[in-house]
Write an enzyme that holds these catalytic residues in place. Structure first.
Site, PDB file in Angstrom:
ATOM      1  N   PHE A 255      52.667  84.776  13.649  1.00 31.20           N
ATOM      2  CA  PHE A 255      51.986  83.718  12.889  1.00 31.20           C
ATOM      3  C   PHE A 255      51.952  82.400  13.640  1.00 31.20           C
ATOM      4  CE2 PHE A 255      54.367  86.508   9.913  1.00 31.20           C
ATOM      5  CZ  PHE A 255      53.299  87.279   9.512  1.00 31.20           C
ATOM      6  N   GLY A 484      50.981  93.128  15.050  1.00 35.69           N
ATOM      7  CA  GLY A 484      50.874  93.793  13.760  1.00 35.69           C
ATOM      8  C   GLY A 484      49.448  93.678  13.245  1.00 35.69           C
ATOM      9  N   LYS A 718      34.435  87.635  16.103  1.00 35.52           N
ATOM     10  CA  LYS A 718      34.828  86.228  16.038  1.00 35.52           C
ATOM     11  C   LYS A 718      36.320  86.045  15.794  1.00 35.52           C
ATOM     12  CE  LYS A 718      30.395  84.411  14.387  1.00 35.52           C
ATOM     13  NZ  LYS A 718      29.713  83.786  13.236  1.00 35.52           N
ATOM     14  N   GLY A 719      37.022  87.113  15.424  1.00 32.93           N
ATOM     15  CA  GLY A 719      38.464  86.975  15.174  1.00 32.93           C
ATOM     16  C   GLY A 719      38.763  86.807  13.697  1.00 32.93           C
ATOM     17  N   GLU A 722      43.159  84.145  11.529  1.00 37.55           N
ATOM     18  CA  GLU A 722      43.420  82.885  10.837  1.00 37.55           C
ATOM     19  C   GLU A 722      42.443  82.611   9.696  1.00 37.55           C
ATOM     20  OE1 GLU A 722      45.441  80.613  13.497  1.00 37.55           O
ATOM     21  OE2 GLU A 722      45.091  82.043  15.082  1.00 37.55           O
TER      22      GLU A 722
HETATM   23 MO1  MOS Z   1      48.066  81.543  15.827  1.00 38.63          MO
HETATM   24  S1  MOS Z   1      48.897  80.082  14.677  1.00 38.63           S
HETATM   25  O1  MOS Z   1      47.163  80.650  16.894  1.00 38.63           O
HETATM   26  O2  MOS Z   1      49.335  82.461  16.423  1.00 38.63           O
END
Ligand code: MOS
Length: 756
Positions: A255, A484, A718-719, A722
């Protein structure tokens, strides 16, 4: 989508299918080896000693009692720790990866819980006992603990976004248009310190071998970035990159807190050098609260000025975020960046300021900037909708940015409108009454809130290599990580499609810095970066296999036209005469090759100069509030996300569930309490640091609006690491307001804040 069986459907592209994660079985059966679990001969154990004051200087150590513990090998303090040349503070990406401070090089104390010594012994228990017996004397200085008391020392970040842009931005005349606007919101929002608390604590095993030029340092280390770990340690110890190897096949959550090379990694290596044995150092849960960053506290002022129809005339976002002493480095939570580009406000100003405290260095935590910033922006938008008596979704649509208003560029793709529409429909948003407190179920108050999500598309250079063995084995390697998130799984899917092989024929390996270099798994960039490299490597492999097919001894394809060849199911085959084919292992044998190795790499070009690249989403929350107990439950949640191509519907959904869950925790529970007198974390454990458990989380519906975006990267993604947390807390806070009429601007929304 086929039924969620986890087994690929034959005959269609493997990418996109909801394949089970490849590391799942290894993890649930305990066979996945994490950093602390590598079996190394002759291991010694290191335990950190941390300061008990928040500010001052160590005047002396008394290690004598600790040294009497049987099996103690050394007690490292600033008096005897090896000198390391790195003078610069940590986390400065302008000078390449660095190890964060402190490294037992001096006796200054900047925060409570700072590493001040290290006990090394032949067993963990003996090291723990020795660490507990190390005595330090201090000269204590006045400490600045509370952000609210230190606002006078706020300063602009010196290396905002690694120096790529200034911390402030403006367009138009925001102050004047705000002052003249018919409808105004001027409100301040605050968010607390939060800690990542991954299940797997930080851990490093450090092992030195050889001497002189053949000296080699190997670390098994829990990290989001093996290459950065290698480079940072090489720099710190004056070694060449090839002399350092970082290994991390599995990560039990990061994270963001495993994105940096934190001091304990280097201290493990320093201890191993000092005792001449491999050393294992694992942070305990308490140490995890002061040793590896946290999401800084924020105080954010939002000013929105709109006309009577809800069109934004001015949008101003002033962000203050907490920081350590500047000697430790710099981390600026970029809370205002989304406020520059999310809405078509012609007049805009954003500022970022840091407030130095006697606290450890903060760091990235899932959607750093956007997560905290969107709570403020999207709460303010909700307040503006309420002031206008307008539907909050309608307000977003009136201010929809068709192009990026900050960079003045087109978006490479933006399916946000579809996210709003699909999310609203599934949620049933159109039935929402405008007035708060209008929905009840028995005595419970029901509220509906929504918010927008956005996150930039990030990408860095990455490499991958493919190994074909004459026994038919195909292995794809890249020096990336799997937190993960599903890297093992989605990269195997991309490779299988690229090589036209069934998925079970492809093994994907990661977590070794001797593999081709890949970036830190941060900023949601791994799928885009490494995926593009895997595609490039597969393309090179295809070309190479065709050459070999034409050149092979007694090849059935001899004399075929190169563009008549195709890869099918492990064979090179002629399109026009499909009976002419040769299997890859035979191809190798008939070229007298034991093994074929092909590399590929991919890096961004100038596409970001021409296009603004972001993922988007729409978050919808329902809360149920017991008016007598002030208990808030999230009862429904719908998140609709547009993040380019979805490589694996199952792992993508898991990312979204995790992000939304973390956002619900941000809204209602998470906060690190710091004692204002001592600077000590009051509850450095995961029983009192409250996070959502299953019983707190409702059915979360996730919707993916797929985008075909050819501009962003070859993988088309794009991922998703987050994006799903962004806006989630605001959607919950807005739902709490809609249920109760109470606007809570200070997270988390604990019961006492809505008791009237
Ligand atoms: Mo993420 S907070 O860029 O691991």
């Amino acid at each position: 989508m086929p039924l969620d069986t986890g087994i690929p459907v034959i005959g269609r592209s493997i990418v996109g299918q909801p394949i089970d994660r490849r590391d799942g079985r290894l993890k649930v059966t305990g066979r996945a080896r994490y950093a602390a679990e590598f079996d190394i001969d002759n291991l010694a154990y290191a335990v950190l000693v941390q300061s008990t004051i928040a500010s001052g200087e160590i005047t002396g150590f008394d290690p004598s009692e600790a040294q009497t513990v049987p099996g103690v090998l050394t007690i490292l303090t600033p008096d005897n720790a090896p000198r390391v040349p790195q003078a610069a503070p940590g986390q400065s990406e302008t000078s390449g990866p660095l190890v964060a401070k402190p490294l037992l090089q001096d006796k200054l104390v900047y925060y409570n819980g700072q590493h001040i010594a290290l006990a090394v012994a032949d067993t963990l228990e003996r090291a723990q006992q020795a660490a507990a017996l190390v005595r330090a004397q201090y000269r204590e200085a006045e400490a600045q603990i509370r952000m609210q008391d230190a606002l006078g020392s706020a300063y602009p970040p010196k290396r905002f976004r690694n120096g790529a842009r200034p911390p402030d931005s403006r367009r138009g005349d925001p102050e004047a248009t705000f002052t003249a606007a018919p409808v105004k919101i001027d409100a301040t929002y605050t968010t607390p310190v939060e800690h990542h608390n991954p299940m797997e604590p930080h851990a490093t095993i450090a092992l030195w071998e050889g001497d002189g030029d053949s000296k080699r340092l190997t670390v098994y280390s829990a990290t989001q970035g093996i290459s950065n770990t290698r480079d940072a340690l090489a720099k710190l110890f004056g070694l060449k990159a090839e002399q350092v190897r970082a290994i991390c096949p599995f990560v039990g959550g990061g994270f963001g807190c495993k994105g940096n090379t934190w001091p304990h990694v280097a201290l493990a290596a320093m201890a191993a050098a000092a005792v001449g044995r491999p050393v294992k150092l694992v942070l305990d849960r308490k140490q995890m609260f002061t040793s590896n960053g946290y999401r800084p506290q924020t105080i954010q002022r939002l000013r929105l000025g709109a006309d009577a129809e809800g069109r934004l005339l001015a949008l101003m976002h002033d962000g203050l975020t907490s920081m350590s002493h500047p000697a430790l480095g710099e981390f600026a939570e970029p809370v205002g960046l989304a406020s520059e580009m999310l809405y078509a406000a012609p007049n805009n100003a954003v500022t970022h300021r840091l407030v130095p405290l006697n606290a450890p260095l903060p760091t990235y935590m899932r959607a750093p900037g956007e997560a905290s910033g969107s709570f403020a922006l999207e709460s303010a938008m909700d307040e503006l909708a309420a002031a206008l008596k307008m539907d909050p979704l309608e307000l977003r649509l009136r201010n929809y940015a068709e192009t990026d208003p900050h960079e003045d560029k087109p978006f490479s793709s933006k399916a946000l409108q579809q996210c709003y529409a699909d999310g609203a429909e599934v949620f049933g948003w159109q039935r929402r009454p405008i007035e708060p407190g209008a929905m009840r179920d028995g005595t419970a108050l029901i509220g509906w809130g929504m918010a927008t999500a956005t996150y930039p598309m990030n990408r860095s250079a990455a490499g991958a290599r493919i190994l074909f063995d004459s026994d038919g084995t195909v292995v794809v390697q890249s020096g990336t990580q799997d937190l993960g998130t599903g890297t093992y799984t989605v990269m195997a899917q991309l490779a299988a499609d690229g090589l036209k092989l069934p998925l079970h024929r492809v093994r994907f390996e990661l977590g070794d810095s001797d593999f081709p270099k890949a970036p830190v798994s941060g900023g949601s960039q791994s799928a885009a970066s490494v995926g593009s490299a895997v595609i490039a490597a597969a393309e090179s492999a295809r070309q190479r296999l065709f050459e070999l097919a034409l050149a092979a001894n007694r090849s059935p394809l001899a004399g075929a036209a190169p563009d008549d060849l195709e890869l099918v199911d492990g064979f090179v085959r002629s399109r026009s005469a499909p009976h002419r084919q040769i299997a890859i292992p035979a191809l190798l044998t008939r070229n007298r090759l034991e093994r074929l190795i092909v590399e590929g790499d991919a890096k961004p070009a100038d596409e970001k100069k021409r296009y603004s690249m972001h993922s988007f989403g729409a978050q919808f929350a329902e809360v149920r509030v017991d008016p007598e107990l002030a208990q808030i439950r999230v009862t429904r949640f719908v998140g609709a996300f547009a993040a380019g191509r979805i490589l694996n519907m199952k792992t993508a959904r898991s990312q979204a569930l995790g992000g939304v869950t973390m956002g619900i925790g941000t809204a209602l529970m998470e906060a690190t309490h710091i004692d204002p007198n001592t600077g000590r974390v009051v509850y450095p454990n995961v029983s009192e640091y409250v996070m959502p458990v299953n019983a707190d989380i409702p059915d979360i519906t996730t919707i993916f609006v797929e985008e075909q975006d050819r501009m962003i990267n070859p993988a088309g993604v794009k991922g998703l690491g987050e994006l799903p947390i962004v806006g989630a807390a605001a959607a919950v806070a807005n739902a709490v307001w809609h249920a109760t009429g109470i606007r809570v601007r200070d997270l988390p929304i604990t019961p006492e804040k809505i008791l009237t």
